[in-house]
Design a protein around this motif. Structure first.
Motif, PDB file in Angstrom:
ATOM      1  N   GLY A 218     -10.312 -16.801 -22.065  1.00 41.43           N
ATOM      2  CA  GLY A 218      -9.633 -17.601 -21.057  1.00 41.43           C
ATOM      3  C   GLY A 218     -10.217 -17.411 -19.674  1.00 41.43           C
ATOM      4  N   THR A 219      -9.330 -17.253 -18.689  1.00 41.79           N
ATOM      5  CA  THR A 219      -9.758 -17.089 -17.299  1.00 41.79           C
ATOM      6  C   THR A 219      -9.901 -15.629 -16.902  1.00 41.79           C
ATOM      7  OG1 THR A 219      -7.454 -17.250 -16.612  1.00 41.79           O
ATOM      8  CG2 THR A 219      -8.752 -19.276 -16.559  1.00 41.79           C
ATOM      9  N   HIS A 220      -9.910 -14.728 -17.887  1.00 38.45           N
ATOM     10  CA  HIS A 220     -10.083 -13.292 -17.611  1.00 38.45           C
ATOM     11  C   HIS A 220      -9.042 -12.801 -16.592  1.00 38.45           C
ATOM     12  CE1 HIS A 220     -13.841 -14.630 -19.355  1.00 38.45           C
ATOM     13  NE2 HIS A 220     -14.163 -15.258 -18.244  1.00 38.45           N
ATOM     14  N   PRO A 221      -7.737 -12.946 -16.900  1.00 37.29           N
ATOM     15  CA  PRO A 221      -6.699 -12.787 -15.870  1.00 37.29           C
ATOM     16  C   PRO A 221      -6.281 -11.347 -15.610  1.00 37.29           C
ATOM     17  CG  PRO A 221      -5.662 -13.398 -17.932  1.00 37.29           C
ATOM     18  CD  PRO A 221      -7.143 -13.379 -18.203  1.00 37.29           C
ATOM     19  N   GLU A 222      -7.237 -10.502 -15.229  1.00 35.86           N
ATOM     20  CA  GLU A 222      -6.941  -9.117 -14.864  1.00 35.86           C
ATOM     21  C   GLU A 222      -7.246  -8.903 -13.391  1.00 35.86           C
ATOM     22  OE1 GLU A 222      -7.833  -7.042 -19.208  1.00 35.86           O
ATOM     23  OE2 GLU A 222      -9.241  -6.708 -17.561  1.00 35.86           O
TER      24      GLU A 222
ATOM     25  N   PRO B 212     -12.408 -19.521 -12.558  1.00 36.48           N
ATOM     26  CA  PRO B 212     -11.147 -18.819 -12.437  1.00 36.48           C
ATOM     27  C   PRO B 212     -10.832 -18.590 -10.972  1.00 36.48           C
ATOM     28  CG  PRO B 212     -12.893 -17.334 -13.177  1.00 36.48           C
ATOM     29  CD  PRO B 212     -13.459 -18.715 -13.189  1.00 36.48           C
ATOM     30  N   VAL B 213      -9.563 -18.720 -10.592  1.00 31.89           N
ATOM     31  CA  VAL B 213      -9.207 -18.618  -9.190  1.00 31.89           C
ATOM     32  C   VAL B 213      -8.024 -17.712  -9.002  1.00 31.89           C
ATOM     33  CG1 VAL B 213     -10.065 -20.919  -8.635  1.00 31.89           C
ATOM     34  CG2 VAL B 213      -7.687 -20.647  -9.313  1.00 31.89           C
ATOM     35  N   GLU B 214      -7.939 -17.153  -7.830  1.00 37.32           N
ATOM     36  CA  GLU B 214      -6.732 -16.478  -7.414  1.00 37.32           C
ATOM     37  C   GLU B 214      -5.651 -17.512  -7.167  1.00 37.32           C
ATOM     38  OE1 GLU B 214      -6.749 -13.092  -8.140  1.00 37.32           O
ATOM     39  OE2 GLU B 214      -5.489 -13.180  -6.379  1.00 37.32           O
ATOM     40  N   LEU B 215      -4.408 -17.215  -7.524  1.00 33.38           N
ATOM     41  CA  LEU B 215      -3.348 -18.198  -7.423  1.00 33.38           C
ATOM     42  C   LEU B 215      -2.586 -18.109  -6.124  1.00 33.38           C
ATOM     43  CD1 LEU B 215      -1.918 -18.098 -11.043  1.00 33.38           C
ATOM     44  CD2 LEU B 215      -3.635 -19.617 -10.073  1.00 33.38           C
ATOM     45  N   THR B 216      -2.913 -17.186  -5.246  1.00 39.75           N
ATOM     46  CA  THR B 216      -2.186 -17.088  -4.002  1.00 39.75           C
ATOM     47  C   THR B 216      -3.026 -17.574  -2.845  1.00 39.75           C
ATOM     48  OG1 THR B 216      -2.316 -15.174  -2.540  1.00 39.75           O
ATOM     49  CG2 THR B 216      -2.016 -14.718  -4.808  1.00 39.75           C
ATOM     50  N   LEU B 217      -2.342 -17.973  -1.773  1.00 40.79           N
ATOM     51  CA  LEU B 217      -3.038 -18.463  -0.597  1.00 40.79           C
ATOM     52  C   LEU B 217      -3.076 -17.446   0.530  1.00 40.79           C
ATOM     53  CD1 LEU B 217      -1.773 -22.148  -0.349  1.00 40.79           C
ATOM     54  CD2 LEU B 217      -3.826 -21.266  -1.412  1.00 40.79           C
ATOM     55  N   PHE B 218      -2.592 -16.232   0.259  1.00 34.06           N
ATOM     56  CA  PHE B 218      -2.666 -15.208   1.282  1.00 34.06           C
ATOM     57  C   PHE B 218      -4.126 -14.829   1.513  1.00 34.06           C
ATOM     58  CE2 PHE B 218       1.595 -14.071  -0.560  1.00 34.06           C
ATOM     59  CZ  PHE B 218       2.311 -14.544   0.507  1.00 34.06           C
ATOM     60  N   HIS B 219      -4.495 -14.599   2.768  1.00 38.37           N
ATOM     61  CA  HIS B 219      -5.879 -14.275   3.083  1.00 38.37           C
ATOM     62  C   HIS B 219      -6.087 -12.769   3.231  1.00 38.37           C
ATOM     63  CE1 HIS B 219      -6.272 -18.608   4.810  1.00 38.37           C
ATOM     64  NE2 HIS B 219      -6.258 -18.573   3.506  1.00 38.37           N
ATOM     65  N   PHE B 220      -5.159 -12.067   3.871  1.00 42.14           N
ATOM     66  CA  PHE B 220      -5.195 -10.614   3.871  1.00 42.14           C
ATOM     67  C   PHE B 220      -4.472 -10.161   2.617  1.00 42.14           C
ATOM     68  CE2 PHE B 220      -6.799 -10.654   7.991  1.00 42.14           C
ATOM     69  CZ  PHE B 220      -6.904  -9.397   8.527  1.00 42.14           C
ATOM     70  N   GLN B 221      -5.188  -9.588   1.682  1.00 39.41           N
ATOM     71  CA  GLN B 221      -4.613  -9.359   0.367  1.00 39.41           C
ATOM     72  C   GLN B 221      -4.581  -7.890  -0.009  1.00 39.41           C
ATOM     73  OE1 GLN B 221      -6.793 -11.765  -2.393  1.00 39.41           O
ATOM     74  NE2 GLN B 221      -6.415 -13.648  -1.281  1.00 39.41           N
ATOM     75  N   ALA B 222      -3.529  -7.546  -0.773  1.00 38.33           N
ATOM     76  CA  ALA B 222      -3.449  -6.324  -1.579  1.00 38.33           C
ATOM     77  C   ALA B 222      -3.913  -5.059  -0.847  1.00 38.33           C
ATOM     78  CB  ALA B 222      -4.260  -6.509  -2.853  1.00 38.33           C
ATOM     79  N   PRO B 223      -3.193  -4.617   0.186  1.00 34.99           N
ATOM     80  CA  PRO B 223      -3.590  -3.384   0.869  1.00 34.99           C
ATOM     81  C   PRO B 223      -3.413  -2.150  -0.019  1.00 34.99           C
ATOM     82  CG  PRO B 223      -1.431  -4.095   1.615  1.00 34.99           C
ATOM     83  CD  PRO B 223      -1.959  -5.197   0.739  1.00 34.99           C
ATOM     84  N   ASP B 224      -4.097  -1.075   0.343  1.00 41.59           N
ATOM     85  CA  ASP B 224      -4.055   0.188  -0.393  1.00 41.59           C
ATOM     86  C   ASP B 224      -4.093   1.314   0.631  1.00 41.59           C
ATOM     87  OD1 ASP B 224      -4.206   1.898  -2.740  1.00 41.59           O
ATOM     88  OD2 ASP B 224      -6.319   2.208  -2.243  1.00 41.59           O
ATOM     89  N   VAL B 225      -3.059   2.178   0.665  1.00 45.64           N
ATOM     90  CA  VAL B 225      -2.928   3.178   1.716  1.00 45.64           C
ATOM     91  C   VAL B 225      -3.190   4.591   1.199  1.00 45.64           C
ATOM     92  CG1 VAL B 225      -0.410   3.400   1.406  1.00 45.64           C
ATOM     93  CG2 VAL B 225      -1.452   3.999   3.614  1.00 45.64           C
ATOM     94  N   HIS B 226      -3.869   5.414   2.036  1.00 46.30           N
ATOM     95  CA  HIS B 226      -4.186   6.799   1.691  1.00 46.30           C
ATOM     96  C   HIS B 226      -4.174   7.655   2.953  1.00 46.30           C
ATOM     97  CE1 HIS B 226      -5.550   5.915  -2.440  1.00 46.30           C
ATOM     98  NE2 HIS B 226      -5.886   4.754  -1.907  1.00 46.30           N
ATOM     99  N   TYR B 227      -4.081   8.971   2.758  1.00 47.88           N
ATOM    100  CA  TYR B 227      -4.161   9.930   3.858  1.00 47.88           C
ATOM    101  C   TYR B 227      -5.411  10.770   3.642  1.00 47.88           C
ATOM    102  CZ  TYR B 227      -2.555  13.420   7.279  1.00 47.88           C
ATOM    103  OH  TYR B 227      -2.424  14.253   8.375  1.00 47.88           O
ATOM    104  N   ILE B 228      -6.403  10.625   4.536  1.00 43.65           N
ATOM    105  CA  ILE B 228      -7.702  11.269   4.387  1.00 43.65           C
ATOM    106  C   ILE B 228      -8.120  11.867   5.727  1.00 43.65           C
ATOM    107  CG2 ILE B 228     -10.140  10.908   3.826  1.00 43.65           C
ATOM    108  CD1 ILE B 228      -9.267   8.513   2.117  1.00 43.65           C
TER     109      ILE B 228
ATOM    110  N   GLN C 189     -11.886   1.022  -6.858  1.00 43.05           N
ATOM    111  CA  GLN C 189     -11.703  -0.001  -7.881  1.00 43.05           C
ATOM    112  C   GLN C 189     -11.373  -1.324  -7.170  1.00 43.05           C
ATOM    113  OE1 GLN C 189     -11.973   3.526  -9.107  1.00 43.05           O
ATOM    114  NE2 GLN C 189      -9.921   3.236  -8.292  1.00 43.05           N
ATOM    115  N   PHE C 190     -11.845  -2.419  -7.717  1.00 44.33           N
ATOM    116  CA  PHE C 190     -11.569  -3.714  -7.115  1.00 44.33           C
ATOM    117  C   PHE C 190     -11.817  -4.797  -8.156  1.00 44.33           C
ATOM    118  CE2 PHE C 190     -16.053  -2.945  -6.513  1.00 44.33           C
ATOM    119  CZ  PHE C 190     -16.655  -4.188  -6.716  1.00 44.33           C
ATOM    120  N   GLY C 191     -11.406  -6.026  -7.840  1.00 50.07           N
ATOM    121  CA  GLY C 191     -11.728  -7.163  -8.687  1.00 50.07           C
ATOM    122  C   GLY C 191     -10.513  -7.940  -9.128  1.00 50.07           C
ATOM    123  N   SER C 192     -10.757  -9.224  -9.414  1.00 48.57           N
ATOM    124  CA  SER C 192      -9.697 -10.143  -9.815  1.00 48.57           C
ATOM    125  C   SER C 192     -10.320 -11.342 -10.513  1.00 48.57           C
ATOM    126  CB  SER C 192      -8.917 -10.601  -8.580  1.00 48.57           C
ATOM    127  OG  SER C 192      -8.075 -11.686  -8.883  1.00 48.57           O
ATOM    128  N   PHE C 193      -9.890 -11.607 -11.764  1.00 52.03           N
ATOM    129  CA  PHE C 193     -10.431 -12.707 -12.547  1.00 52.03           C
ATOM    130  C   PHE C 193     -11.962 -12.575 -12.618  1.00 52.03           C
ATOM    131  CE2 PHE C 193      -6.172 -13.829 -11.997  1.00 52.03           C
ATOM    132  CZ  PHE C 193      -5.830 -14.901 -12.813  1.00 52.03           C
TER     133      PHE C 193
END
Length: 348
Positions: free
Chosen positions: A222-226, A106-122, A188-192
């Motif tokens: 299938g490819t576990h597409p979550e 199973p593969v990621e379908l995008t070619l972006f290398h810096f992926q899916a940022p997540d912002v917080h105030y700590i 939390q993290f993960g893809s396929f």
């Protein structure tokens, strides 16, 4: 092209059957992928970060805009020593759109290398978690950049937070999402592959605590597409939102109906496991209640997050294809809907 128009009646039917609200309007810089949103405490200015261009970000005076481009969080790339630590905004290749097709891995379908940022105030700092990876690879790691103001040029890269994957792992270390629970941080993290995992972080949320990661959501077929999970607490429950299906490359051919991106949710009284959907099916056994799917002019919504807005209340934000604009991946739009919690489950 013919198959695309065959799919439109199904979208219209979904809109009528489920009554999804249209996205609240966006103006200015609305093209986005994997958005994450925060409001600066000092002046109430909104910041929206997204995949691509070394973590691109924009600002606005309200959630609907007008959004104005700022630049990149890490214009020189990440200190993580992996392929993809300096990314490019590149085209998507044409891949099979059917989950039933035979795929060796199973593969990621995008070619972006810096992926899916997540912002917080700590602790008086703004944290942006990000992932470094390359197309179709489990050679991935999650990193962290911080700033006191989020102004351009003020970001410090801290490199890896200790979450990484390789071909020996059963998960892919991308799509980070942090939650704080009674003083303890969890990522939390993960893809396929084996889908969504969680790991405890240290007290500063800068590194893992040393505990092992564990699975909290898995689709067995299938490819576990979550992927793209986001956890949010409302009342006595923790809600695990995630994206399911094929995210990208709609401009060549659309997936089979229902196989395109859509947003699902499970919930639990614990932030660390036992998530079930509205029918009681475990999220680790293919469970998941649909929150938002294709309807009307909205196609393939996903890459979502939840935000408590002072004007709108709690909203679900996401990226989607507006079929009146175009199906290309670089045409995806920012959208958000107000969440109705009256049933105990998020309804938009």
């Amino acid at each position: 092209m013919f198959s695309r128009y065959l799919g439109l009646p199904a979208l219209l039917f979904a809109a009528l059957a489920h009554g999804y609200a249209n996205p609240i309007g966006c103006s200015g810089e609305c093209v986005v992928y994997d958005p994450t949103v925060i409001r600066r405490s000092s002046d109430g200015k909104y910041f929206r970060f997204s995949t691509g261009n070394e973590i691109s970000y924009v600002t606005a005076s309200s959630l609907e805009g007008p959004w104005t481009a700022v630049g990149s969080v890490l214009p020189d790339g990440s200190s993580i020593d992996l392929a993809g630590n300096t990314d490019l905004w590149v085209s998507f290749t044409s891949l099979s759109q059917s989950l039933s097709d035979s795929i060796a891995d199973p593969v990621e379908l995008t070619l972006f290398h810096f992926q899916a940022p997540d912002v917080h105030y700590i602790d008086d700092l703004y944290y942006v978690y990000y992932a470094v990876s390359t197309f179709g690879s489990q050679s991935s790691a999650i990193g962290l950049a911080t700033s006191a103001t989020m102004e351009l040029g003020t970001w410090t890269d801290h490199g890896s937070v200790g979450i990484a994957s390789s071909s020996s792992k059963i998960y892919n270390a991308i799509d980070p999402s942090l939650i704080e629970v009674d003083g303890t941080y969890y990522m939390q993290f993960g893809s396929f592959w084996d889908d969504i995992y969680q790991v405890e972080m240290n007290s500063a949320a800068t590194k893992t605590s040393g505990s092992a990661s564990y699975n909290i959501a898995y689709y067995p077929d299938g490819t576990h597409p979550e992927e793209g999970s986001y956890m949010y607490q409302y009342g006595d429950y923790y809600y695990l939102f995630y994206s399911w299906g094929i995210c990208c490359d709609y401009s060549d051919a659309l997936p089979a109906s229902g196989q395109e991106y859509h947003i699902k949710v499970c919930r639990s009284t614990s932030a660390t496991g036992n998530f079930v959907d509205q029918d009681g099916t475990a999220c680790t056994d293919g469970g998941g209640t649909i929150v938002l799917e294709s309807h009307g002019n909205v196609y393939g919504p996903g890459g979502q997050g939840v935000y408590d807005d002072p004007t709108y209340g709690t909203v679900l934000y996401y990226a989607y294809t507006d079929i009146t604009i175009g199906y290309a991946d670089d045409q995806k739009q920012f959208g958000f809907n107000v969440i109705d919690w009256s049933t105990g489950w998020p309804v938009v």
